[in-house]
Design a protein around this motif. Sequence first.
Motif: not given
Length: 177
Positions: A10-11, A16-17, A26-27, A55, A58, A62, A92-94, A123-125
């Motif tokens: 899924f992407s 995007n962030y 990215n995915a 963003y 979205c 989400a 992606p981490n959402w 991005e960071e988690s």
Amino acid sequence: MNRGTLVTFFSHSGENYKVGTIDKGNARIIAEMISHILGVPEYEICTENGYPDDYEECSRLAKKEREENSRPKLRFPIPDTSDISSIILVYPNWWGDLPMAVYSLLDAIDTKGMKIYPVCTHEESGLGMTDRMLLQSYPDASIMKGLAIRGTTVQNNVSGVEKMLETYLEDCGFSIR
Ligand SMILES: Cc1cc2nc3c(=O)[nH]c(=O)nc-3n(C[C@H](O)[C@H](O)[C@H](O)COP(=O)(O)O)c2cc1C
């Protein structure tokens, strides 16, 4: 070892962030690399209604889907997984979780005895809660060691990401082409 393996992803493209507006999420880039490295097919998890490019919009959608624990309807037919024993799941981490559309797919297939390899872009988690959520939601499946890759790295260091993926996939026992 690669037989019976499917890459699903899924992407989100558009705004995007941290990486600006991108044509290819990215995915998606990661999934295409894995599919190429292993010589296995891929399946895109895409919702019927899609997600806004913007963003903030979205993110709002989400968040709402996550709060409602919804299972958005998928655009493409569910893949035949009768011969599939391993799924490399790229997402992606959402909000620390998987996008709800990923659950839509996993709920629709028989995950019993299936090996699921979580590959998360963030991005960071990092993986956040995603590997735990998979363990909790699909107890009949084997949730394997995951890999987390920053979206900015995907955009700025393609060869580094390729190496990272090859190392991970080899560690998991897959054959590299
Ligand atoms: C709705 C939404 C929620 C996000 N939540 C997180 C988060 O909780 N932690 C994090 O590290 N990144 C978060 N991100 C950033 C994405 O995980 C990151 O940009 C990722 O590389 C996007 O992959 P994609 O281009 O394949 O969609 C979020 C992005 C979106 C759009």
